[in-house]
Enzyme design. Sequence first.
Site, short mmCIF file in Angstrom:
data_model
loop_
_atom_site.label_atom_id
_atom_site.label_comp_id
_atom_site.label_asym_id
_atom_site.label_seq_id
_atom_site.Cartn_x
_atom_site.Cartn_y
_atom_site.Cartn_z
N LYS A 1 11.41 9.02 -24.61
CA LYS A 1 10.11 9.26 -25.27
C LYS A 1 9.79 8.83 -26.64
O LYS A 1 10.43 9.26 -27.57
CB LYS A 1 9.79 10.34 -24.46
CG LYS A 1 9.38 10.43 -22.91
CD LYS A 1 8.86 10.97 -23.28
CE LYS A 1 8.99 12.56 -21.43
NZ LYS A 1 8.31 13.48 -20.78
N TYR B 1 2.76 8.96 -25.90
CA TYR B 1 3.89 8.39 -25.94
C TYR B 1 4.32 7.34 -24.64
O TYR B 1 4.32 6.72 -24.18
CB TYR B 1 5.00 10.15 -25.53
CG TYR B 1 4.45 10.49 -23.87
CD1 TYR B 1 5.09 10.02 -23.06
CD2 TYR B 1 3.24 10.53 -24.05
CE1 TYR B 1 4.72 11.02 -21.76
CE2 TYR B 1 2.92 11.83 -23.17
CZ TYR B 1 4.01 11.57 -21.98
OH TYR B 1 3.52 12.25 -20.74
N GLN C 1 6.35 3.03 -19.78
CA GLN C 1 5.82 3.25 -19.02
C GLN C 1 4.51 3.83 -20.52
O GLN C 1 5.47 4.17 -21.99
CB GLN C 1 5.52 4.10 -18.24
CG GLN C 1 4.26 5.02 -17.75
CD GLN C 1 5.11 5.95 -16.87
OE1 GLN C 1 6.03 5.69 -15.66
NE2 GLN C 1 4.75 7.83 -16.80
N ARG D 1 -11.02 0.71 -46.98
CA ARG D 1 -11.61 -0.03 -46.20
C ARG D 1 -10.98 0.90 -45.18
O ARG D 1 -11.07 1.81 -43.97
CB ARG D 1 -11.39 -1.10 -45.44
CG ARG D 1 -11.74 -3.04 -46.59
CD ARG D 1 -11.34 -3.82 -46.28
NE ARG D 1 -9.69 -3.98 -46.56
CZ ARG D 1 -8.96 -4.53 -45.75
NH1 ARG D 1 -9.61 -5.73 -45.16
NH2 ARG D 1 -7.50 -4.80 -46.09
N HIS E 1 8.82 19.85 -20.62
CA HIS E 1 9.04 18.95 -19.14
C HIS E 1 10.20 18.03 -19.34
O HIS E 1 10.37 16.98 -20.46
CB HIS E 1 7.75 18.89 -18.59
CG HIS E 1 6.66 19.35 -18.15
ND1 HIS E 1 5.79 18.62 -18.84
CD2 HIS E 1 6.52 20.31 -17.62
CE1 HIS E 1 4.42 19.77 -18.25
NE2 HIS E 1 4.97 20.01 -18.18
N ASP F 1 2.68 24.60 -15.01
CA ASP F 1 3.59 24.99 -15.71
C ASP F 1 3.81 26.71 -16.55
O ASP F 1 4.70 26.64 -16.74
CB ASP F 1 2.69 24.13 -17.76
CG ASP F 1 2.92 23.09 -17.81
OD1 ASP F 1 3.78 22.36 -16.72
OD2 ASP F 1 2.65 22.31 -18.44
#
Length: 186
Positions: free
Chosen positions: A73, A133, A48, A24, A63, A171
């Site tokens: 993270k 994330y 978050q 499945r 970053h 960036d």
Amino acid sequence: MIKATETKLKGCFILEPEIFEDERGYFFESYNHRDFCEAIGREVNFVQDNQSFSKQGVLRGLHFQKGEHAQAKLIQVLEGAIQDVVVDFRKDSPTFARHFSMELSDKNKKQLFVPRGFAHGFLTLSDTAKVMYKCDNYYNHKAEGGLHFDCPDLNIKWKLNKKEIVLSKKDSTLMRERNFNHIDSR
């Protein structure tokens, strides 16, 4: 159940869930707070969730959030494949200014836990990629920092050549540092 493997950067872990597959399809727990904290050996409370969609060649990063706004993270790919890269900017770390790179994809279903004090970025390798994330601290615009993806002192081996890489305006103007000692990312 989660298999956790610490990378060459202390406190940064590759996480592999137990996957149940049959005709499945498949099922797995993508996040279980108790199992996650036990696997990495410490308590982390995520506050978050972020999600991005990117086309092939898009590079987001590198970053970080500084000071009291630093973020740990937990990164996973929902669709597609990325090259995920983290750089240790914890001044007291034996791996200060070193990086780690790995492929995360919907196929391998691996996740990467990145502790506070790291820069993070990723390059989309597939036609498109959806990345999700978790963060353990709220985003703060005034606390954001970053480094250019091809900073010569980091010597990151990206999986696409520079001509194929697409950057945001922000960036493309990030620092190309030669001295990381002034960076305080925690």
